[in-house]
Design a protein around this motif. Structure first.
Motif, PDB file in Angstrom:
ATOM      1  N   THR A 108      70.650 -19.890  64.081  1.00 22.45           N
ATOM      2  CA  THR A 108      70.517 -21.204  64.655  1.00 22.45           C
ATOM      3  C   THR A 108      70.175 -21.276  66.229  1.00 22.45           C
ATOM      4  N   GLY A 109      69.299 -21.714  66.722  1.00 21.63           N
ATOM      5  CA  GLY A 109      68.745 -22.110  67.699  1.00 21.63           C
ATOM      6  C   GLY A 109      68.126 -20.801  68.128  1.00 21.63           C
ATOM      7  N   GLY A 110      67.475 -20.042  67.459  1.00 21.47           N
ATOM      8  CA  GLY A 110      66.708 -18.979  67.586  1.00 21.47           C
ATOM      9  C   GLY A 110      65.282 -19.417  68.066  1.00 21.47           C
ATOM     10  N   GLN A 111      64.638 -18.429  68.919  1.00 18.33           N
ATOM     11  CA  GLN A 111      63.307 -18.609  69.209  1.00 18.33           C
ATOM     12  C   GLN A 111      62.391 -17.397  69.276  1.00 18.33           C
ATOM     13  N   ARG A 112      61.357 -17.266  68.722  1.00 16.78           N
ATOM     14  CA  ARG A 112      60.603 -16.001  68.754  1.00 16.78           C
ATOM     15  C   ARG A 112      60.035 -15.612  70.217  1.00 16.78           C
ATOM     16  N   LYS A 113      60.330 -14.619  70.946  1.00 20.40           N
ATOM     17  CA  LYS A 113      59.929 -14.294  72.206  1.00 20.40           C
ATOM     18  C   LYS A 113      59.436 -12.865  72.280  1.00 20.40           C
ATOM     19  N   GLN A 114      58.388 -12.687  72.874  1.00 22.33           N
ATOM     20  CA  GLN A 114      57.701 -11.534  73.183  1.00 22.33           C
ATOM     21  C   GLN A 114      58.215 -10.767  74.544  1.00 22.33           C
ATOM     22  N   VAL A 115      58.700  -9.726  74.541  1.00 24.82           N
ATOM     23  CA  VAL A 115      59.072  -9.088  75.808  1.00 24.82           C
ATOM     24  C   VAL A 115      58.404  -7.630  76.124  1.00 24.82           C
ATOM     25  N   PHE A 116      58.346  -7.442  77.186  1.00 25.58           N
ATOM     26  CA  PHE A 116      57.746  -5.958  77.529  1.00 25.58           C
ATOM     27  C   PHE A 116      58.919  -5.194  78.244  1.00 25.58           C
ATOM     28  N   LEU A 117      58.940  -3.970  77.397  1.00 17.96           N
ATOM     29  CA  LEU A 117      60.353  -3.475  77.875  1.00 17.96           C
ATOM     30  C   LEU A 117      59.725  -1.932  78.292  1.00 17.96           C
ATOM     31  N   ASP A 118      60.351  -1.051  79.357  1.00 19.82           N
ATOM     32  CA  ASP A 118      60.054   0.258  79.411  1.00 19.82           C
ATOM     33  C   ASP A 118      60.479   0.932  78.067  1.00 19.82           C
ATOM     34  N   ASP A 119      60.086   2.334  77.966  1.00 20.28           N
ATOM     35  CA  ASP A 119      60.755   3.155  76.811  1.00 20.28           C
ATOM     36  C   ASP A 119      62.168   3.471  76.829  1.00 20.28           C
ATOM     37  N   ALA A 120      62.977   3.314  78.053  1.00 25.33           N
ATOM     38  CA  ALA A 120      64.325   3.747  78.126  1.00 25.33           C
ATOM     39  C   ALA A 120      65.075   2.623  77.724  1.00 25.33           C
ATOM     40  N   GLU A 129      67.782  -1.956  65.703  1.00 22.01           N
ATOM     41  CA  GLU A 129      67.158  -3.094  65.979  1.00 22.01           C
ATOM     42  C   GLU A 129      67.291  -3.671  67.445  1.00 22.01           C
ATOM     43  N   VAL A 130      66.243  -3.662  68.199  1.00 17.28           N
ATOM     44  CA  VAL A 130      65.792  -3.976  69.446  1.00 17.28           C
ATOM     45  C   VAL A 130      66.354  -5.301  69.872  1.00 17.28           C
ATOM     46  N   SER A 131      65.999  -6.426  69.174  1.00 18.29           N
ATOM     47  CA  SER A 131      66.341  -7.685  69.510  1.00 18.29           C
ATOM     48  C   SER A 131      68.132  -7.850  69.434  1.00 18.29           C
TER      49      SER A 131
END
Length: 124
Positions: A23-35, A47-49
């Motif tokens: 509910t209320g979710g949106q797909r977003k793309q994020v950029f993260l370092d390996d750590a 699960e990263v998300s």
């Protein structure tokens, strides 16, 4: 027709497809370092998300309060205005005061009653 060992019938079934909707979710793309990815996976049990959501929930629950920084600011005891930026925090005291006076002059700030002080400043 005979079934060969290791054929399609013996293959492990892997769940595929879109994840469940929230509910209320949106797909977003994020950029993260390996750590950060590894920490998010650890928190989210693979699960990263989920790990990102857990970290954000923890941050909100802990009433995250960013640290202040050494600054020159004006205060009349009831309100205050920061006159220097975080990038000035390492300046010697007299240079910090000069920067504060420059900001008062350049912005046209009417400081009236009160005084300019140097100390730990936290944005509110």
């Amino acid at each position: 027709m005979t079934k060969k060992e290791g054929g399609a019938a013996d293959a492990k079934i892997i769940k595929r497809g879109a994840p469940p909707k929230m509910t209320g979710g949106q797909r977003k793309q994020v950029f993260l370092d390996d750590a950060s990815v590894e920490e998010a996976k650890r928190l989210g049990k693979g699960e990263v998300s989920a790990g990102i959501r857990i970290a954000l929930k923890h941050t909100a629950q802990s009433a995250y309060n960013p640290p202040g920084y050494r600054a020159a600011y004006w205060s009349d005891g009831q309100s205050s205005v920061c006159l220097t930026a975080e990038e000035h925090s390492e300046l010697p005291e007299h240079e910090l005061l000069i920067e504060a006076v420059r900001q008062v002059r350049d912005t046209g700030l009417k400081i009236g009653n009160g005084r300019i002080m140097i100390g730990d400043y936290k944005a509110k």
